[in-house]
Design a protein around this motif. Structure first.
Motif, PDB file in Angstrom:
ATOM      1  N   VAL A   1       9.935   3.664  -9.343  1.00 14.99           N
ATOM      2  CA  VAL A   1      11.905   3.776  -9.045  1.00 14.99           C
ATOM      3  C   VAL A   1      12.544   4.576 -10.113  1.00 14.99           C
ATOM      4  N   ASP A   2      13.106   3.164 -10.804  1.00 12.98           N
ATOM      5  CA  ASP A   2      13.979   2.921 -11.930  1.00 12.98           C
ATOM      6  C   ASP A   2      14.031   3.837 -13.086  1.00 12.98           C
ATOM      7  N   LYS A   3      12.410   3.918 -13.572  1.00 15.87           N
ATOM      8  CA  LYS A   3      12.064   4.174 -14.626  1.00 15.87           C
ATOM      9  C   LYS A   3      12.103   5.531 -14.377  1.00 15.87           C
ATOM     10  N   VAL A   4      11.505   6.284 -13.155  1.00 12.66           N
ATOM     11  CA  VAL A   4      11.608   7.449 -13.026  1.00 12.66           C
ATOM     12  C   VAL A   4      12.573   8.617 -12.476  1.00 12.66           C
ATOM     13  N   MET A   5      14.048   7.738 -12.196  1.00 17.14           N
ATOM     14  CA  MET A   5      14.979   8.310 -11.498  1.00 17.14           C
ATOM     15  C   MET A   5      15.929   7.720 -13.901  1.00 17.14           C
ATOM     16  N   GLN A   6      15.471   7.257 -14.610  1.00 18.47           N
ATOM     17  CA  GLN A   6      16.056   7.085 -15.638  1.00 18.47           C
ATOM     18  C   GLN A   6      15.611   8.418 -16.610  1.00 18.47           C
ATOM     19  N   ILE A   7      14.428   9.118 -16.432  1.00 17.64           N
ATOM     20  CA  ILE A   7      13.754   9.887 -17.321  1.00 17.64           C
ATOM     21  C   ILE A   7      14.477  11.590 -16.428  1.00 17.64           C
ATOM     22  N   HIS A   8      15.372  11.108 -15.541  1.00 11.76           N
ATOM     23  CA  HIS A   8      15.024  12.066 -14.233  1.00 11.76           C
ATOM     24  C   HIS A   8      16.608  12.565 -14.964  1.00 11.76           C
ATOM     25  N   GLY A   9      17.393  11.932 -15.506  1.00 12.80           N
ATOM     26  CA  GLY A   9      18.907  11.641 -16.409  1.00 12.80           C
ATOM     27  C   GLY A   9      19.629  11.609 -14.949  1.00 12.80           C
ATOM     28  N   GLY A  10      20.690  12.814 -15.406  1.00 20.27           N
ATOM     29  CA  GLY A  10      21.211  13.284 -14.182  1.00 20.27           C
ATOM     30  C   GLY A  10      21.005  13.298 -12.917  1.00 20.27           C
ATOM     31  N   MET A  11      20.358  13.832 -12.478  1.00 13.24           N
ATOM     32  CA  MET A  11      19.712  15.087 -11.741  1.00 13.24           C
ATOM     33  C   MET A  11      18.802  13.981 -10.512  1.00 13.24           C
TER      34      MET A  11
ATOM     35  N   SER B   1       0.851  -1.386  -0.025  1.00 10.11           N
ATOM     36  CA  SER B   1       0.039   0.348  -0.669  1.00 10.11           C
ATOM     37  C   SER B   1       0.970   1.183  -0.098  1.00 10.11           C
ATOM     38  N   ASN B   2       1.964   1.076   1.149  1.00 16.31           N
ATOM     39  CA  ASN B   2       3.305   2.588   0.681  1.00 16.31           C
ATOM     40  C   ASN B   2       4.092   2.956  -0.291  1.00 16.31           C
ATOM     41  N   ALA B   3       3.634   0.850  -0.880  1.00 14.66           N
ATOM     42  CA  ALA B   3       4.364   1.076  -2.303  1.00 14.66           C
ATOM     43  C   ALA B   3       4.072   1.974  -3.079  1.00 14.66           C
ATOM     44  N   ILE B   4       2.570   1.667  -3.566  1.00 10.55           N
ATOM     45  CA  ILE B   4       0.984   3.030  -3.967  1.00 10.55           C
ATOM     46  C   ILE B   4       2.019   3.910  -4.177  1.00 10.55           C
ATOM     47  N   GLY B   5       2.072   4.872  -3.207  1.00  9.96           N
ATOM     48  CA  GLY B   5       1.972   5.887  -2.790  1.00  9.96           C
ATOM     49  C   GLY B   5       3.690   6.394  -3.205  1.00  9.96           C
ATOM     50  N   ILE B   6       3.851   5.918  -3.060  1.00  5.96           N
ATOM     51  CA  ILE B   6       5.300   5.955  -3.207  1.00  5.96           C
ATOM     52  C   ILE B   6       5.653   6.260  -4.847  1.00  5.96           C
ATOM     53  N   ALA B   7       4.954   5.323  -5.394  1.00  3.85           N
ATOM     54  CA  ALA B   7       4.933   5.266  -7.301  1.00  3.85           C
ATOM     55  C   ALA B   7       4.846   6.203  -7.932  1.00  3.85           C
ATOM     56  N   GLU B   8       3.477   6.803  -7.491  1.00  6.78           N
ATOM     57  CA  GLU B   8       2.138   7.331  -7.339  1.00  6.78           C
ATOM     58  C   GLU B   8       2.926   8.831  -7.363  1.00  6.78           C
ATOM     59  N   ARG B   9       4.096   9.169  -6.696  1.00  8.94           N
ATOM     60  CA  ARG B   9       4.616  10.088  -6.359  1.00  8.94           C
ATOM     61  C   ARG B   9       5.396  10.989  -7.327  1.00  8.94           C
ATOM     62  N   ALA B  10       6.330   9.613  -7.489  1.00  7.81           N
ATOM     63  CA  ALA B  10       7.840   9.552  -8.327  1.00  7.81           C
ATOM     64  C   ALA B  10       7.295   9.721  -9.550  1.00  7.81           C
ATOM     65  N   LEU B  11       6.205   8.698  -9.819  1.00  5.90           N
ATOM     66  CA  LEU B  11       5.593   8.982 -11.487  1.00  5.90           C
ATOM     67  C   LEU B  11       5.430  10.323 -12.304  1.00  5.90           C
ATOM     68  N   GLY B  12       4.615  11.145 -10.922  1.00  7.37           N
ATOM     69  CA  GLY B  12       4.059  12.472 -10.972  1.00  7.37           C
ATOM     70  C   GLY B  12       5.262  13.619 -11.704  1.00  7.37           C
ATOM     71  N   MET B  13       6.130  13.031 -10.698  1.00  8.08           N
ATOM     72  CA  MET B  13       7.468  13.934 -10.706  1.00  8.08           C
ATOM     73  C   MET B  13       7.691  13.733 -12.000  1.00  8.08           C
ATOM     74  N   ALA B  14       8.125  12.502 -12.548  1.00  9.24           N
ATOM     75  CA  ALA B  14       8.411  12.265 -13.709  1.00  9.24           C
ATOM     76  C   ALA B  14       8.085  12.852 -15.353  1.00  9.24           C
ATOM     77  N   ILE B  15       6.632  13.238 -15.128  1.00  6.13           N
ATOM     78  CA  ILE B  15       5.731  13.118 -15.303  1.00  6.13           C
ATOM     79  C   ILE B  15       6.011  15.045 -15.880  1.00  6.13           C
ATOM     80  N   GLN B  16       6.084  15.165 -14.432  1.00  8.11           N
ATOM     81  CA  GLN B  16       6.541  17.028 -15.073  1.00  8.11           C
ATOM     82  C   GLN B  16       8.016  17.103 -15.575  1.00  8.11           C
ATOM     83  N   HIS B  17       8.796  16.396 -15.097  1.00  9.63           N
ATOM     84  CA  HIS B  17      10.500  16.606 -15.600  1.00  9.63           C
ATOM     85  C   HIS B  17      10.266  16.546 -17.583  1.00  9.63           C
ATOM     86  N   ALA B  18       9.053  14.991 -17.292  1.00  5.76           N
ATOM     87  CA  ALA B  18       9.247  14.958 -18.996  1.00  5.76           C
ATOM     88  C   ALA B  18       8.474  16.180 -19.647  1.00  5.76           C
TER      89      ALA B  18
END
Ligand SMILES: Cc1cc2nc3c(=O)[nH]c(=O)nc-3n(C[C@H](O)[C@H](O)[C@H](O)COP(=O)(O)OP(=O)(O)OC[C@H]3O[C@@H](n4cnc5c(N)ncnc54)[C@H](O)[C@@H]3O)c2cc1C
Length: 390
Positions: free
Chosen positions: A332-342, A249-266
């Protein structure tokens, strides 16, 4: 079949979200700063203050029955709230809860251990794992020998969450070596730190590491047996099964937040004259992340729903824990990839999540143990393919 939330579930979820957003998330920059300086993200006093503030919003004891002053929420509503907690990396959780097996205590023990734990005045840890017994928990060797009105505990526990801070431990030890640990051979004890056990911190790749607990002939009065003599393993499994839907359940919250960041960054990061969101490689990562996230959500909610129906949640929880833990690692791995070096820097919380969620595939039953449970249920015919819909 209705996949919507009830008005009550939605209202509780939204209030939890509002609290986390307004009161907890603003602490994130400071938590990152402290953790970079190898300090705890929140002090115990700060956590307590936040929990008391949340109490005013009505959040106190998500799993604690109303007769003990808690909310006594169904598992599904608890799951929704743990998802909201997962949206922030501040090490926060709502107050007013205690280890589920402490409710098995007798009246005297409830006064001494359960109630002060609910009130936040005492801190517990749960200890079954040993250096020689993790996945194979039935192989524990810590001995408890009867001596008059006492038991003498000798041995070591390891990887115990909260073991550095706890003032008492719920410890499973072997009380009858002639019997199977799972069937009458082990007993759970409530052991105060003041009775003589000591803890050693263990450094891990995550924040706030666990501890090893050393018991060198620790004398424990017989009145500190939790439940019945011989019931230790059963209580241990009851403790562990609770976490099996809370973790994903906790993992879902982390993934939602991280994916949201990746979408904004993309949408904002420009390379070769265009936002990276315009590249199919990025789009596919976002699509795959959302698909896995959604699949995990329904597995988790179904596991929680199964518990609420009074059905055995083990099979559904094993699938939710296995899939949810892997999902959040992939996302989280994909979100890191989408953010590149940052994404790799400590300016952002992504590398922190990356370290944090790796644990989800290991503790409270590894991926392999979940697979073992799922396949064994099917191979032995305990569960039908398709579960309750079959
Ligand atoms: C940060 C952290 C916090 C923890 N908190 C607690 C706590 O509060 N209380 C507590 O009691 N314990 C706690 N644990 C212990 C945790 O539950 C164990 O680490 C976990 O169950 C795995 O046991 P192990 O580490 O001994 O690995 P092992 O059991 O040695 O397994 C090693 C590898 O072999 C695999 N494996 C083992 N047997 C099989 C098999 N039959 N088939 C296929 N693969 C197999 C495992 O899946 C794993 O990949 C914690 C651990 C960590 C890291």
């Amino acid at each position: 079949m209705d996949f919507s939330l009830s008005d009550e579930q939605r209202a509780i979820r939204d209030t939890a979200r509002a609290f986390i957003t307004r009161e907890v998330m603003p602490l994130e920059p400071e938590v990152l700063r402290r953790e970079r300086a190898h300090q705890p993200g929140l002090t115990p006093d700060e956590l307590r203050e936040l929990q008391l503030k949340a109490k005013k919003f009505g959040f106190w004891g998500l799993a604690t029955p109303e007769e003990y002053g808690g909310m006594g929420l169904p598992a599904l509503t608890q799951s929704l709230i743990w998802t909201e907690i997962g949206r922030t990396f501040v090490p926060f959780r709502f107050g007013g809860d205690a280890d589920n097996i402490l409710f098995r205590a007798n009246d005297e023990q409830k006064r001494e251990y359960l109630i002060p734990t609910i009130e936040g005045e005492r801190r517990s840890c749960f200890a079954i794992t040993e250096p020689g017994a993790g996945s194979d928990a039935a192989n524990i060797k810590m001995r408890a020998r009867r001596d008059g009105d006492d038991w003498i505990l000798t041995g070591e526990k390891t990887f115990i969450t909260g073991g550095n801070e706890a003032d008492f431990a719920i410890v499973v030890a072997v009380t009858d070596p002639d019997r199977d640990v799972r069937d009458g051979g082990s007993t759970a004890f409530l052991v105060d730190r003041s009775m003589g056990w000591r803890s050693e911190p263990i450094q891990t790749m995550g924040e706030g590491g666990p501890a090893s607990l050393v018991f060198d002939d620790v004398r424990v009065p017989a009145r500190n047996v939790l439940g019945e003599v011989g019931q230790g393993f059963k209580l241990g499994m009851e403790w562990i099964i609770k976490g099996r839907y809370i973790i994903p359940s906790n993992a879902i919250g982390i993934a939602e937040r991280a994916l949201g960041m990746a979408i904004q960054h993309a949408n904002t990061r420009v390379t070769f004259g265009a936002p990276i969101a315009s590249y199919q490689a990025i789009q596919w990562m976002i699509a795959d992340a959302e698909t896995e996230l959604e699949a995990a959500r329904w597995l988790v909610l179904r596991a929680a729903w199964t518990a609420d129906q009074g059905l055995d949640p083990r099979h559904a929880s094993a699938m939710a824990k296995l899939y949810g833990a892997n999902m959040v690692n992939h996302v989280v791995d994909k979100v890191m990839q989408i953010h590149g070096g940052m994404g790799y820097t400590r300016e952002l919380p992504i590398e922190r999540w990356y370290r944090q969620v790796r644990l989800y595939r290991i503790f409270e039953g590894t991926d392999e143990m979940q697979r073992l449970i799922i396949s064994r249920d099917l191979l032995r015919g305990y569960t039908k393919i398709g579960g309750h819909l079959a």
